[in-house]
Enzyme design. Sequence first.
Site, PDB file in Angstrom:
ATOM      1  N   LYS A   1       0.808  -1.225   0.000  1.00  0.00           N
ATOM      2  CA  LYS A   1       0.000   0.000   0.000  1.00  0.00           C
ATOM      3  C   LYS A   1       0.841   1.276   0.000  1.00  0.00           C
ATOM      4  O   LYS A   1       0.449   2.296   0.565  1.00  0.00           O
ATOM      5  CB  LYS A   1      -0.961   0.018   1.200  1.00  0.00           C
ATOM      6  CG  LYS A   1      -1.846  -1.212   1.304  1.00  0.00           C
ATOM      7  CD  LYS A   1      -2.704  -1.183   2.543  1.00  0.00           C
ATOM      8  CE  LYS A   1      -3.469  -2.478   2.707  1.00  0.00           C
ATOM      9  NZ  LYS A   1      -4.295  -2.513   3.921  1.00  0.00           N
TER      10      LYS A   1
ATOM     11  N   ASP B   1      -8.932  -7.298  11.334  1.00  0.00           N
ATOM     12  CA  ASP B   1     -10.240  -6.650  11.419  1.00  0.00           C
ATOM     13  C   ASP B   1     -11.403  -7.644  11.372  1.00  0.00           C
ATOM     14  O   ASP B   1     -12.493  -7.353  11.863  1.00  0.00           O
ATOM     15  CB  ASP B   1     -10.401  -5.593  10.319  1.00  0.00           C
ATOM     16  CG  ASP B   1     -10.305  -6.158   8.909  1.00  0.00           C
ATOM     17  OD1 ASP B   1      -9.989  -7.350   8.748  1.00  0.00           O
ATOM     18  OD2 ASP B   1     -10.535  -5.392   7.961  1.00  0.00           O
TER      19      ASP B   1
END
Length: 531
Positions: A178, A213
């Site tokens: 990223k 998550d």
Amino acid sequence: MPITAALSAADAGKINALLADIEQQFTLDEEALVSITEHFHELFNVGLSEYGHPMAMIPTFVTGVPNGTETGTFLALDLGGTNLRVCQVELFGDKTFSLKQQKYRVSEALKTGEATVLFDYLADSVDAFLTSSAGSPTNPHRPGDLDYDPPALPLGLTFSFPVEQTALDKGILLTWTKGFAAKNAVNKDVVGLLQDAFDRKHLHVKCVALVNDTVGAALSRAYTTGGCVLGAIFGTGTNGAYLEQVSNITKLGNGAAAEAGGVMMVNTEWGGFDNARLALPTTPFDNKLDRESINPRFQAYEKFISGMYLGEITRNVLLALVDAAPHPILFGGRATERLNKHYGLDTEMLSLIESAWTASDDGAPVDDAADAPLRDFSAPADADAEAALPAATRRRLEAVRSVVEEHLGFEPGEVSLRDAALVRWAAALVVRRAARLSACAVATVARQMGYVGAFGRGERAAESATGMPYSIGIDGSLYQHYPRFEERLRESLRLLVGEEVELHVEMGLAKDGSGVGAALCALQATKQNKL
């Protein structure tokens, strides 16, 4: 004159046969669903026994879930992109909580500089957040007691980069993604790097948990409902984490976690199911998407069911109809700049089409075959054919046409009601398949946890080893916003585990697994450390 008005019977028959063939490719019956889910279950157990598989089945070292009676204040730090987020969650012990949060921007210089500078910035952000949050000092003390050493605030870190997690509070960074490339961080423990930064700043904060998550989604749902055994993401991407018997995670060997026994949350990484394409119902439209993607031959299951890809699969179907020869089937052979653009059709447009089609003034159920006469090319789709449609169907198709014109850039009058019917049909095929395939993962967990002994509609409920109901916390835009997604998922689930089991599956929204869920993982870490 519309081209379809001039079609010969032979040409019309070929078009109808082509449309029927496309529909068949996207249709999954009970036999196909059971076969796919059996393979899913096999790969679950392969991943539990060995490291290095696409369905990674990663041990998380989270050995329980909250029940909503816990109290306290916990922090979360969520790093995964351009922004980082600091959260403070106060648990009230009655399945409710309060949330304070603040976002901080991560500059390009921080992303590519020294790791210590990046982690110092993370610590500074936590310090700034706590300083600005009334009643949450970083160095609380009791008046007149200079020797008092206050307990550190526990923090859960959601770190959305590839790590090899070896304990609840330890994970080795494998590589940056990223756009991050901070120096001297790879192959180091990210929890240690963050804690060192806290200590340099003299903050009374302790990073007690490294969080996924999806695990966070399960914990979030568990706290607000009293229990949850599966956290699932059905949104832009997909993943799941569930409570597994430690004795089944044989790849743990004879370490402390294996000796402790009990249960542990396992992060399945089920988006990588069937990368070999041995079971998934691949079509030419899926192959084109995969071939042109940034990660060909990887994340196969995710490419069939997640919001990032459903619009592109639909676009591939629509372009095949536009390019059909000798007679174009859709839009008179025209395509707009948006339709020609890679990923130019997104899943939000599909959701708007479904909303337009299912909208009803009287609440009456929608007949998905109501527009079938317009999709039959043996008759012209002229004004008489449109007038013969039920008024409600015509209104719905006009609403669908408006969505198509607005989002694909067609001028008014360029999209016929037949075009609208074909676009709606194609979108429904792609998303219905996604929902039905999503049920394969849910059914696999049901069998793995013992809620059902085999796959098939005739199955009866069994007693899970956990003794807990099959409660699922789901996050993600598909589940939250796409009309009828859960309904279609449940239809498929009934075929896979039987009606009795499906009726007892509790599904509900689990918001903010990376924030609230991470704070709850810090709670879970403090509970485990007391044992």
